[in-house]
Design a protein around this motif. Structure first.
Motif, PDB file in Angstrom:
ATOM      1  N   LEU A   3       5.947 -22.353  22.400  1.00 20.65           N
ATOM      2  CA  LEU A   3       6.349 -21.600  23.581  1.00 20.65           C
ATOM      3  C   LEU A   3       5.140 -21.329  24.458  1.00 20.65           C
ATOM      4  CD1 LEU A   3       8.702 -18.942  21.945  1.00 20.65           C
ATOM      5  CD2 LEU A   3       9.380 -20.976  23.223  1.00 20.65           C
ATOM      6  N   GLY A   4       5.387 -21.183  25.721  1.00 22.21           N
ATOM      7  CA  GLY A   4       4.325 -20.791  26.636  1.00 22.21           C
ATOM      8  C   GLY A   4       4.068 -19.300  26.531  1.00 22.21           C
ATOM      9  N   ASP A   5       3.495 -18.729  27.549  1.00 22.28           N
ATOM     10  CA  ASP A   5       3.213 -17.286  27.561  1.00 22.28           C
ATOM     11  C   ASP A   5       4.527 -16.524  27.648  1.00 22.28           C
ATOM     12  OD1 ASP A   5       2.338 -14.731  27.876  1.00 22.28           O
ATOM     13  OD2 ASP A   5       1.048 -15.124  29.600  1.00 22.28           O
ATOM     14  N   VAL A   6       4.846 -15.801  26.568  1.00 27.55           N
ATOM     15  CA  VAL A   6       6.087 -15.016  26.534  1.00 27.55           C
ATOM     16  C   VAL A   6       5.809 -13.534  26.787  1.00 27.55           C
ATOM     17  CG1 VAL A   6       7.271 -16.631  25.024  1.00 27.55           C
ATOM     18  CG2 VAL A   6       5.926 -14.763  24.028  1.00 27.55           C
ATOM     19  N   GLY A   7       4.586 -13.233  27.204  1.00 25.69           N
ATOM     20  CA  GLY A   7       4.257 -11.850  27.532  1.00 25.69           C
ATOM     21  C   GLY A   7       3.803 -11.016  26.352  1.00 25.69           C
ATOM     22  N   LEU A   8       3.565 -11.646  25.212  1.00 24.81           N
ATOM     23  CA  LEU A   8       3.126 -10.902  24.030  1.00 24.81           C
ATOM     24  C   LEU A   8       1.652 -10.546  24.170  1.00 24.81           C
ATOM     25  CD1 LEU A   8       4.022  -9.919  21.197  1.00 24.81           C
ATOM     26  CD2 LEU A   8       3.132 -12.073  20.304  1.00 24.81           C
ATOM     27  N   ARG A   9       1.329  -9.279  23.945  1.00 21.31           N
ATOM     28  CA  ARG A   9      -0.038  -8.797  24.088  1.00 21.31           C
ATOM     29  C   ARG A   9      -0.513  -8.121  22.807  1.00 21.31           C
ATOM     30  NH1 ARG A   9       0.524 -11.972  27.313  1.00 21.31           N
ATOM     31  NH2 ARG A   9       0.385 -11.840  29.579  1.00 21.31           N
ATOM     32  N   GLU A  10      -1.831  -7.931  22.693  1.00 25.33           N
ATOM     33  CA  GLU A  10      -2.423  -7.366  21.483  1.00 25.33           C
ATOM     34  C   GLU A  10      -1.893  -5.976  21.158  1.00 25.33           C
ATOM     35  OE1 GLU A  10      -6.599  -7.445  22.195  1.00 25.33           O
ATOM     36  OE2 GLU A  10      -6.835  -9.487  21.413  1.00 25.33           O
ATOM     37  N   ALA A  11      -1.545  -5.223  22.188  1.00 27.38           N
ATOM     38  CA  ALA A  11      -1.096  -3.849  21.955  1.00 27.38           C
ATOM     39  C   ALA A  11       0.364  -3.763  21.542  1.00 27.38           C
ATOM     40  CB  ALA A  11      -1.318  -3.011  23.216  1.00 27.38           C
ATOM     41  N   HIS A  12       1.080  -4.885  21.596  1.00 28.82           N
ATOM     42  CA  HIS A  12       2.493  -4.867  21.228  1.00 28.82           C
ATOM     43  C   HIS A  12       2.666  -4.703  19.722  1.00 28.82           C
ATOM     44  CE1 HIS A  12       3.768  -7.124  25.143  1.00 28.82           C
ATOM     45  NE2 HIS A  12       3.616  -5.835  25.315  1.00 28.82           N
ATOM     46  N   LEU A  13       3.809  -4.139  19.356  1.00 32.40           N
ATOM     47  CA  LEU A  13       4.121  -3.886  17.954  1.00 32.40           C
ATOM     48  C   LEU A  13       4.399  -5.197  17.222  1.00 32.40           C
ATOM     49  CD1 LEU A  13       4.683  -1.557  15.922  1.00 32.40           C
ATOM     50  CD2 LEU A  13       7.086  -1.744  16.577  1.00 32.40           C
ATOM     51  N   ALA A  14       3.763  -5.370  16.043  1.00 31.96           N
ATOM     52  CA  ALA A  14       4.016  -6.541  15.206  1.00 31.96           C
ATOM     53  C   ALA A  14       5.091  -6.228  14.173  1.00 31.96           C
ATOM     54  CB  ALA A  14       2.738  -7.000  14.515  1.00 31.96           C
ATOM     55  N   TYR A  15       4.936  -5.134  13.454  1.00 32.89           N
ATOM     56  CA  TYR A  15       5.943  -4.699  12.494  1.00 32.89           C
ATOM     57  C   TYR A  15       5.711  -3.231  12.158  1.00 32.89           C
ATOM     58  CZ  TYR A  15       2.329  -5.548   8.881  1.00 32.89           C
ATOM     59  OH  TYR A  15       1.189  -5.546   8.137  1.00 32.89           O
ATOM     60  N   VAL A  16       6.649  -2.678  11.445  1.00 32.28           N
ATOM     61  CA  VAL A  16       6.583  -1.274  11.036  1.00 32.28           C
ATOM     62  C   VAL A  16       6.686  -1.211   9.520  1.00 32.28           C
ATOM     63  CG1 VAL A  16       7.750   0.977  11.129  1.00 32.28           C
ATOM     64  CG2 VAL A  16       7.587  -0.443  13.184  1.00 32.28           C
ATOM     65  N   ILE A  17       5.842  -0.407   8.912  1.00 30.39           N
ATOM     66  CA  ILE A  17       5.883  -0.250   7.455  1.00 30.39           C
ATOM     67  C   ILE A  17       5.965   1.228   7.113  1.00 30.39           C
ATOM     68  CG2 ILE A  17       3.361  -0.266   7.258  1.00 30.39           C
ATOM     69  CD1 ILE A  17       3.792  -1.702   4.530  1.00 30.39           C
ATOM     70  N   TYR A  18       6.795   1.538   6.145  1.00 30.42           N
ATOM     71  CA  TYR A  18       6.930   2.922   5.709  1.00 30.42           C
ATOM     72  C   TYR A  18       5.886   3.231   4.644  1.00 30.42           C
ATOM     73  CZ  TYR A  18      11.114   3.919   8.352  1.00 30.42           C
ATOM     74  OH  TYR A  18      11.994   4.153   9.377  1.00 30.42           O
ATOM     75  N   THR A  19       5.209   4.355   4.817  1.00 31.13           N
ATOM     76  CA  THR A  19       4.171   4.774   3.892  1.00 31.13           C
ATOM     77  C   THR A  19       4.209   6.290   3.757  1.00 31.13           C
ATOM     78  OG1 THR A  19       1.782   4.894   3.519  1.00 31.13           O
ATOM     79  CG2 THR A  19       2.510   4.800   5.802  1.00 31.13           C
ATOM     80  N   SER A  20       3.886   6.778   2.580  1.00 35.32           N
ATOM     81  CA  SER A  20       3.870   8.234   2.368  1.00 35.32           C
ATOM     82  C   SER A  20       2.503   8.818   2.682  1.00 35.32           C
ATOM     83  CB  SER A  20       4.252   8.557   0.916  1.00 35.32           C
ATOM     84  OG  SER A  20       3.323   7.975   0.030  1.00 35.32           O
ATOM     85  N   GLY A  21       1.474   7.949   2.720  1.00 33.58           N
ATOM     86  CA  GLY A  21       0.138   8.449   3.018  1.00 33.58           C
ATOM     87  C   GLY A  21      -0.288   9.518   2.027  1.00 33.58           C
ATOM     88  N   SER A  22      -0.902  10.571   2.528  1.00 29.70           N
ATOM     89  CA  SER A  22      -1.361  11.662   1.655  1.00 29.70           C
ATOM     90  C   SER A  22      -0.370  12.813   1.593  1.00 29.70           C
ATOM     91  CB  SER A  22      -2.721  12.177   2.160  1.00 29.70           C
ATOM     92  OG  SER A  22      -2.596  12.640   3.501  1.00 29.70           O
ATOM     93  N   THR A  23       0.729  12.722   2.336  1.00 31.15           N
ATOM     94  CA  THR A  23       1.661  13.843   2.413  1.00 31.15           C
ATOM     95  C   THR A  23       2.798  13.738   1.408  1.00 31.15           C
ATOM     96  OG1 THR A  23       3.099  12.772   4.048  1.00 31.15           O
ATOM     97  CG2 THR A  23       1.185  13.991   4.885  1.00 31.15           C
ATOM     98  N   GLY A  24       3.089  12.524   0.932  1.00 32.88           N
ATOM     99  CA  GLY A  24       4.226  12.336   0.047  1.00 32.88           C
ATOM    100  C   GLY A  24       5.544  12.244   0.791  1.00 32.88           C
ATOM    101  N   ARG A  25       5.492  12.349   2.099  1.00 31.89           N
ATOM    102  CA  ARG A  25       6.698  12.270   2.922  1.00 31.89           C
ATOM    103  C   ARG A  25       6.721  10.932   3.656  1.00 31.89           C
ATOM    104  NH1 ARG A  25       8.392  16.479   7.789  1.00 31.89           N
ATOM    105  NH2 ARG A  25      10.381  15.476   8.333  1.00 31.89           N
ATOM    106  N   PRO A  26       7.718  10.090   3.400  1.00 33.67           N
ATOM    107  CA  PRO A  26       7.742   8.761   4.034  1.00 33.67           C
ATOM    108  C   PRO A  26       7.742   8.846   5.557  1.00 33.67           C
ATOM    109  CG  PRO A  26       9.335   8.882   2.254  1.00 33.67           C
ATOM    110  CD  PRO A  26       8.839  10.284   2.477  1.00 33.67           C
ATOM    111  N   LYS A  27       6.968   7.977   6.165  1.00 29.78           N
ATOM    112  CA  LYS A  27       6.927   7.871   7.623  1.00 29.78           C
ATOM    113  C   LYS A  27       6.669   6.418   7.982  1.00 29.78           C
ATOM    114  CE  LYS A  27       2.057   9.318   7.650  1.00 29.78           C
ATOM    115  NZ  LYS A  27       1.994   9.594   6.205  1.00 29.78           N
TER     116      LYS A  27
END
Length: 206
Positions: free
Chosen positions: A48-72
């Motif tokens: 594909l040619g330039d579809v307007g995708l830029r470095e700041a665009h979202l690639a994916y989302v992952i759920y993590t509890s981090g240090s809080t134990g609460r999924p986000k």
């Protein structure tokens, strides 16, 4: 960055058994690359040619509890993902001759580099089936797959790699096709790796 929720519009199925196990019962459309090929058979075969995708665009989302134990949900941008993949492909010499078996959970953040890096260079990507696809680590099943498919690159934790070595005691060695092992997530015991009979001439690299 963190957001409160995420929606996944589609799941591309790269192996029927694995995809079915992962999305069964979920409202996700599945693209079966074996049986649905006619849907895009007439599409152009060039990039594909330039579809307007830029470095700041979202690639994916992952759920993590981090240090809080609460999924986000944590956002991963294309900038960071591309930097990771460029390093992985360059530093570990990825090319069409690599045969990669994904050994970690598909929901694990760093699994993404093992899913995407082979596809970037035209290398085959293998997903384990059966109990392994359900999240059960089955060393004997895995060494059988490695031998059958002649897998030559693995990325896993040191303890998991040692479990594969223990499962590979018969002759000839089922892990003899492996040429590169990327270890991380736990302390690496170099002395123990140097004694591995399954990888003669192994040269550890930090």
């Amino acid at each position: 960055a963190v957001i409160s929720s995420a929606r996944v519009p589609a799941a591309a199925q790269v192996q029927i058994a694995v995809a079915a196990a992962r999305v069964d019962g979920l409202p996700l459309p599945i693209l079966d690359m074996d049986t649905d090929g006619h849907d895009w058979a007439d599409e152009p075969g060039v990039n594909l040619g330039d579809v307007g995708l830029r470095e700041a665009h979202l690639a994916y989302v992952i759920y993590t509890s981090g240090s809080t134990g609460r999924p986000k949900a944590a956002q991963v941008r294309h900038r960071g993902l591309r930097n990771l993949l460029d390093w992985y492909v360059r530093d570990f010499g990825f090319g069409p001759g690599q045969k990669v078996l994904v050994l970690s959970s598909l929901s694990f953040d760093l699994t993404q580099k093992n899913l995407l890096a082979p596809l970037m260079v035209g290398a085959p990507l293998y997903l384990a089936d059966g109990d392994q696809a359900e999240g059960l680590f089955q060393p004997q099943l895995l060494v059988d797959i490695i031998e059958r498919e002649q897998i030559n690159l693995l990325n896993l934790a040191p303890s998991a790699f040692h479990a594969l070595i223990e499962a590979d005691r018969a002759e000839p060695r089922k892990l003899r096709s492996v040429r590169r092992v990327v270890l991380g997530g736990e302390p690496i015991q170099i002395d123990k790796l140097l004694q591995l009979p399954a990888l003669p001439g192994v040269r550890p690299r930090r």
